[in-house]
Design an enzyme around this catalytic site. Structure first.
Site, PDB file in Angstrom:
ATOM      1  N   GLN A 129       9.990   1.553  -2.145  1.00 12.29           N
ATOM      2  CA  GLN A 129       8.808   1.091  -2.893  1.00 12.29           C
ATOM      3  C   GLN A 129       7.730   2.175  -2.956  1.00 12.29           C
ATOM      4  O   GLN A 129       7.168   2.528  -1.917  1.00 12.29           O
ATOM      5  CB  GLN A 129       8.238  -0.144  -2.178  1.00 12.29           C
ATOM      6  CG  GLN A 129       6.998  -0.728  -2.807  1.00 12.29           C
ATOM      7  CD  GLN A 129       6.442  -1.892  -1.991  1.00 12.29           C
ATOM      8  OE1 GLN A 129       6.607  -1.924  -0.765  1.00 12.29           O
ATOM      9  NE2 GLN A 129       5.809  -2.839  -2.640  1.00 12.29           N
ATOM     10  N   GLY A 130       7.424   2.657  -4.138  1.00 16.83           N
ATOM     11  CA  GLY A 130       6.404   3.692  -4.313  1.00 16.83           C
ATOM     12  C   GLY A 130       5.116   3.108  -4.868  1.00 16.83           C
ATOM     13  O   GLY A 130       4.792   3.319  -6.042  1.00 16.83           O
ATOM     14  N   TYR A 131       4.395   2.383  -4.029  1.00 14.24           N
ATOM     15  CA  TYR A 131       3.105   1.812  -4.438  1.00 14.24           C
ATOM     16  C   TYR A 131       1.947   2.618  -3.830  1.00 14.24           C
ATOM     17  O   TYR A 131       1.161   3.212  -4.533  1.00 14.24           O
ATOM     18  CB  TYR A 131       2.988   0.361  -3.944  1.00 14.24           C
ATOM     19  CG  TYR A 131       3.542  -0.722  -4.850  1.00 14.24           C
ATOM     20  CD1 TYR A 131       4.631  -0.505  -5.681  1.00 14.24           C
ATOM     21  CD2 TYR A 131       2.979  -1.997  -4.854  1.00 14.24           C
ATOM     22  CE1 TYR A 131       5.139  -1.522  -6.484  1.00 14.24           C
ATOM     23  CE2 TYR A 131       3.470  -3.015  -5.659  1.00 14.24           C
ATOM     24  CZ  TYR A 131       4.557  -2.780  -6.471  1.00 14.24           C
ATOM     25  OH  TYR A 131       5.043  -3.783  -7.254  1.00 14.24           O
ATOM     26  N   SER A 132       1.845   2.615  -2.466  1.00 11.93           N
ATOM     27  CA  SER A 132       0.664   3.163  -1.792  1.00 11.93           C
ATOM     28  C   SER A 132       0.547   4.674  -1.974  1.00 11.93           C
ATOM     29  O   SER A 132       1.550   5.388  -2.035  1.00 11.93           O
ATOM     30  CB  SER A 132       0.730   2.884  -0.294  1.00 11.93           C
ATOM     31  OG  SER A 132       0.919   1.524  -0.065  1.00 11.93           O
ATOM     32  N   SER A 164       8.624   3.039   3.143  1.00 13.59           N
ATOM     33  CA  SER A 164       9.608   2.601   4.138  1.00 13.59           C
ATOM     34  C   SER A 164      11.022   2.840   3.622  1.00 13.59           C
ATOM     35  O   SER A 164      11.299   2.602   2.441  1.00 13.59           O
ATOM     36  CB  SER A 164       9.456   1.105   4.418  1.00 13.59           C
ATOM     37  OG  SER A 164       8.166   0.810   4.835  1.00 13.59           O
ATOM     38  N   GLU A 247       7.379 -10.129  -2.288  1.00 13.24           N
ATOM     39  CA  GLU A 247       7.297  -9.460  -0.988  1.00 13.24           C
ATOM     40  C   GLU A 247       6.559 -10.351   0.020  1.00 13.24           C
ATOM     41  O   GLU A 247       6.994 -10.497   1.170  1.00 13.24           O
ATOM     42  CB  GLU A 247       6.568  -8.110  -1.149  1.00 13.24           C
ATOM     43  CG  GLU A 247       6.520  -7.310   0.144  1.00 13.24           C
ATOM     44  CD  GLU A 247       5.825  -5.950  -0.008  1.00 13.24           C
ATOM     45  OE1 GLU A 247       5.383  -5.608  -1.118  1.00 13.24           O
ATOM     46  OE2 GLU A 247       5.743  -5.238   1.012  1.00 13.24           O
ATOM     47  N   GLU A 385      -7.252  -8.695   5.615  1.00 13.82           N
ATOM     48  CA  GLU A 385      -8.531  -8.847   4.892  1.00 13.82           C
ATOM     49  C   GLU A 385      -8.255  -9.103   3.415  1.00 13.82           C
ATOM     50  O   GLU A 385      -8.913  -9.935   2.782  1.00 13.82           O
ATOM     51  CB  GLU A 385      -9.402  -7.575   5.044  1.00 13.82           C
ATOM     52  CG  GLU A 385      -9.994  -7.368   6.434  1.00 13.82           C
ATOM     53  CD  GLU A 385      -8.982  -6.857   7.455  1.00 13.82           C
ATOM     54  OE1 GLU A 385      -7.914  -6.335   7.044  1.00 13.82           O
ATOM     55  OE2 GLU A 385      -9.229  -7.004   8.660  1.00 13.82           O
TER      56      GLU A 385
HETATM   57  C1  LIG Z   1       4.939  -0.738   8.445  1.00 19.60           C
HETATM   58  C2  LIG Z   1       4.405  -0.414   7.066  1.00 19.60           C
HETATM   59  C3  LIG Z   1       5.287  -0.234   6.019  1.00 19.60           C
HETATM   60  C4  LIG Z   1       4.801   0.063   4.739  1.00 19.60           C
HETATM   61  N1  LIG Z   1       5.711   0.274   3.726  1.00 19.60           N
HETATM   62  C5  LIG Z   1       5.248   0.603   2.486  1.00 19.60           C
HETATM   63  C6  LIG Z   1       6.198   0.907   1.434  1.00 19.60           C
HETATM   64  O1  LIG Z   1       7.402   0.857   1.625  1.00 19.60           O
HETATM   65  N2  LIG Z   1       5.700   1.259   0.230  1.00 19.60           N
HETATM   66  C7  LIG Z   1       4.362   1.313  -0.041  1.00 19.60           C
HETATM   67  O2  LIG Z   1       3.996   1.596  -1.171  1.00 19.60           O
HETATM   68  N3  LIG Z   1       3.453   1.062   0.950  1.00 19.60           N
HETATM   69  C8  LIG Z   1       3.861   0.719   2.198  1.00 19.60           C
HETATM   70  N4  LIG Z   1       2.960   0.478   3.219  1.00 19.60           N
HETATM   71  C9  LIG Z   1       1.528   0.716   2.954  1.00 19.60           C
HETATM   72  C10 LIG Z   1       0.669  -0.526   2.882  1.00 19.60           C
HETATM   73  O3  LIG Z   1       0.926  -1.237   1.693  1.00 19.60           O
HETATM   74  C11 LIG Z   1      -0.799  -0.073   2.976  1.00 19.60           C
HETATM   75  O4  LIG Z   1      -0.981   0.506   4.258  1.00 19.60           O
HETATM   76  C12 LIG Z   1      -1.748  -1.234   2.810  1.00 19.60           C
HETATM   77  O5  LIG Z   1      -1.764  -1.672   1.485  1.00 19.60           O
HETATM   78  C13 LIG Z   1      -3.213  -0.850   3.229  1.00 19.60           C
HETATM   79  O6  LIG Z   1      -3.622   0.300   2.580  1.00 19.60           O
HETATM   80  P1  LIG Z   1      -4.245   1.525   3.407  1.00 19.60           P
HETATM   81  O7  LIG Z   1      -3.348   1.850   4.530  1.00 19.60           O
HETATM   82  O8  LIG Z   1      -4.553   2.601   2.408  1.00 19.60           O
HETATM   83  O9  LIG Z   1      -5.599   0.968   4.031  1.00 19.60           O
HETATM   84  P2  LIG Z   1      -7.005   0.829   3.296  1.00 19.60           P
HETATM   85  O10 LIG Z   1      -6.805   0.172   1.980  1.00 19.60           O
HETATM   86  O11 LIG Z   1      -7.687   2.137   3.322  1.00 19.60           O
HETATM   87  O12 LIG Z   1      -7.754  -0.197   4.245  1.00 19.60           O
HETATM   88  C14 LIG Z   1      -8.434   0.210   5.437  1.00 19.60           C
HETATM   89  C15 LIG Z   1      -9.126  -1.014   6.032  1.00 19.60           C
HETATM   90  O13 LIG Z   1     -10.142  -1.502   5.119  1.00 19.60           O
HETATM   91  C16 LIG Z   1      -9.925  -2.880   4.822  1.00 19.60           C
HETATM   92  N5  LIG Z   1     -10.260  -3.153   3.424  1.00 19.60           N
HETATM   93  C17 LIG Z   1      -9.914  -2.398   2.351  1.00 19.60           C
HETATM   94  N6  LIG Z   1     -10.374  -2.976   1.208  1.00 19.60           N
HETATM   95  C18 LIG Z   1     -11.002  -4.126   1.564  1.00 19.60           C
HETATM   96  C19 LIG Z   1     -11.657  -5.170   0.836  1.00 19.60           C
HETATM   97  N7  LIG Z   1     -11.756  -5.137  -0.502  1.00 19.60           N
HETATM   98  N8  LIG Z   1     -12.153  -6.209   1.533  1.00 19.60           N
HETATM   99  C20 LIG Z   1     -12.059  -6.262   2.885  1.00 19.60           C
HETATM  100  N9  LIG Z   1     -11.450  -5.293   3.640  1.00 19.60           N
HETATM  101  C21 LIG Z   1     -10.924  -4.243   2.987  1.00 19.60           C
HETATM  102  C22 LIG Z   1      -8.439  -3.097   5.062  1.00 19.60           C
HETATM  103  O14 LIG Z   1      -8.144  -4.463   5.322  1.00 19.60           O
HETATM  104  C23 LIG Z   1      -8.180  -2.187   6.256  1.00 19.60           C
HETATM  105  O15 LIG Z   1      -8.544  -2.851   7.447  1.00 19.60           O
HETATM  106  C24 LIG Z   1       3.404   0.174   4.506  1.00 19.60           C
HETATM  107  C25 LIG Z   1       2.513  -0.021   5.571  1.00 19.60           C
HETATM  108  C26 LIG Z   1       2.994  -0.300   6.841  1.00 19.60           C
HETATM  109  C27 LIG Z   1       2.014  -0.493   7.963  1.00 19.60           C
END
Ligand SMILES: Cc1cc2nc3c(=O)[nH]c(=O)nc-3n(C[C@H](O)[C@H](O)[C@H](O)COP(=O)(O)OP(=O)(O)OC[C@H]3O[C@@H](n4cnc5c(N)ncnc54)[C@H](O)[C@@H]3O)c2cc1C
Length: 400
Positions: A129-132, A164, A247, A385
């Site tokens: 999955q290429g989202y983040s 992942s 998901e 959140e």
């Molecule tokens: C084990 C694991 C597997 C993963 N696998 C994949 C994958 O296969 N493909 C993929 O694309 N991604 C994957 N991810 C990424 C995951 O989708 C992101 O980590 C997640 O969406 C959070 O984004 P971020 O890490 O950039 O945190 P940020 O978005 O930077 O958030 C940082 C903090 O700020 C808070 N925050 C942010 N915005 C708000 C808001 N509007 N209101 C309140 N609080 C807020 C968040 O809750 C968090 O506590 C994976 C993550 C993990 C941990």
């Protein structure tokens, strides 16, 4: 209250139990009872059994290689597999079957269904999955990975992160910005891109547990065919949200069973360590039991709407938020029961949630590893959140 599925469904359950008894080795205790190497071998061969029996994608229509099972039969498959401690597929099947495959079944073109669905099931195509991106996680719509059409091919440039199982995949579904002038949620395209090409580099990321299960993916003029778009160009956002619903809503049937198995082991651990007379520990164990029961009923509620034909939407966030927060709390309790021994963990540290390893020995290592992994559950598929924002705005109708 007695909740039952009816005679016809129960006879399907009996048939499935016979199949499990035939296919699983004697004295089977669950996939977690195997060593890491044995587990890899078992999962690969078990996946072949599921493929041959049409049980890898029980919900998909038979014409695309799916099981064509009724919704209730699908639930029974999920329940019986969870009880038997066997996986529902291989390491990339969450992405290929549950996320992308279900999305293609719902909104893909006929050509995409005919081409990709059988290849996902045969294991020829393994997806990630290429989202983040480094600056686009919760605020996914701010993504900056770009794609442009060059003749009849898309050319992709940018970076994805936390991908992942990317090191095991040969295809990636990518959200890319294709109209930089459009407002953020517009101008995004959902692309399907092969990984084995010079323009794609997959770099492993080392996790807190010491394992490397996710990656950075760099696109440098990566190419994919012009028709590898799900939906229309620039209109990928609703497709991306459909996939996220699958998901977040996944495993409503199975997770409560697995959490119960995990809690039973925690009770055994507490008894072994003489902690069941401690009133605080007893109180926290009782709370964990109540949460697992709540999860069981939330699971039934999701199933009721699923059986009624609804796709998982914003309501999937209720389940996702509840299970992931429960898991964080129950694993904190486990560490408090294990005490200082968790600093020198013994035995294998699981690389996935403990529920992915049913039958695992009740060691300090297995709890320490699960404690670390459980943090990720409240982050992936949208942080807690973000789930609360969705619940507030889309279910309770509160202002943004
Ligand atoms: C084990 C694991 C597997 C993963 N696998 C994949 C994958 O296969 N493909 C993929 O694309 N991604 C994957 N991810 C990424 C995951 O989708 C992101 O980590 C997640 O969406 C959070 O984004 P971020 O890490 O950039 O945190 P940020 O978005 O930077 O958030 C940082 C903090 O700020 C808070 N925050 C942010 N915005 C708000 C808001 N509007 N209101 C309140 N609080 C807020 C968040 O809750 C968090 O506590 C994976 C993550 C993990 C941990």
């Amino acid at each position: 209250m007695r909740i039952g599925y009816g005679d016809q469904a129960e006879s399907y359950r009996a048939e499935l139990r016979r199949l499990l008894a035939t296919e699983l080795p004697a004295r089977w205790r669950g996939v977690g009872a195997l060593s890491r190497e044995q587990r890899q071998v078992f999962v690969a061969s078990w996946r072949t059994v599921l493929f041959e029996r049409g049980l890898l994608a029980p919900s998909w229509p038979r014409e695309y290689g799916g099981g064509g099972l009724s919704p209730l039969e699908q639930v029974i498959v999920a329940e019986e597999f969870a009880r038997a401690g066997v996986p529902v597929g291989g390491p990339n099947d969450t992405f290929g079957i549950n996320m992308l495959g279900n999305t293609l079944v719902a909104v893909g073109s006929e050509d995409q269904k005919r081409h990709f669905l059988p290849r996902i099931l045969s294991g020829e195509d393994r997806w990630c999955q290429g989202y983040s991106e480094p600056d686009a996680g919760s605020d996914l719509a701010s993504l900056r990975c770009r794609a442009r059409l060059d003749g009849d091919e898309w050319v992709i440039d940018g970076q994805k992160v936390w991908t992942s199982a990317g090191h095991l995949a040969n295809w990636i579904f990518v959200l890319a910005r294709t109209d930089p002038e459009a407002p953020t949620h517009k101008g995004i395209t959902f692309l399907l891109c092969p990984i084995d090409q010079p323009g794609v580099e997959v770099r492993p990321i080392k996790m807190l547990t010491g394992h490397s299960e996710f990656n950075e993916v760099i696109f440098d003029a990566a190419r994919t065919a012009g028709h590898h778009v799900v939906g229309e160009p620039n209109e990928g956002w609703p497709i991306a949200m459909t996939l996220l619903g699958f998901e977040r809503g996944a495993a409503a049937a199975t997770l409560p069973i697995r959490f119960r198995e995990e809690l039973d082991r925690l009770l055994a651990l507490a008894a072994e360590r003489g902690r069941t007379t401690d009133p605080i520990i007893r109180q926290r164990l009782a709370e964990a039991y109540s949460r697992v029961e709540v999860l069981r009923f939330l699971g039934y509620r999701s199933l009721t709407s699923f059986l009624g034909g609804a796709s998982p939407g914003a309501e999937a966030s209720v389940f996702k938020l509840f299970w992931s927060e429960h898991h964080k709390r129950v694993t904190e309790l486990a560490i408090d029961i294990v005490g200082v021994d968790s600093l020198v963990p013994e035995g294998e540290m699981p690389s996935g949630p403990r529920m992915d390893h049913p039958g695992a020995p009740n060691t300090t290592g297995s709890w320490a590893g699960t404690f670390l992994v459980a943090r990720g559950g409240t982050i992936y598929a949208g942080t807690s959140e973000i789930q609360r924002n969705i619940l507030g705005e889309r279910i309770l109708g509160l202002p943004r």
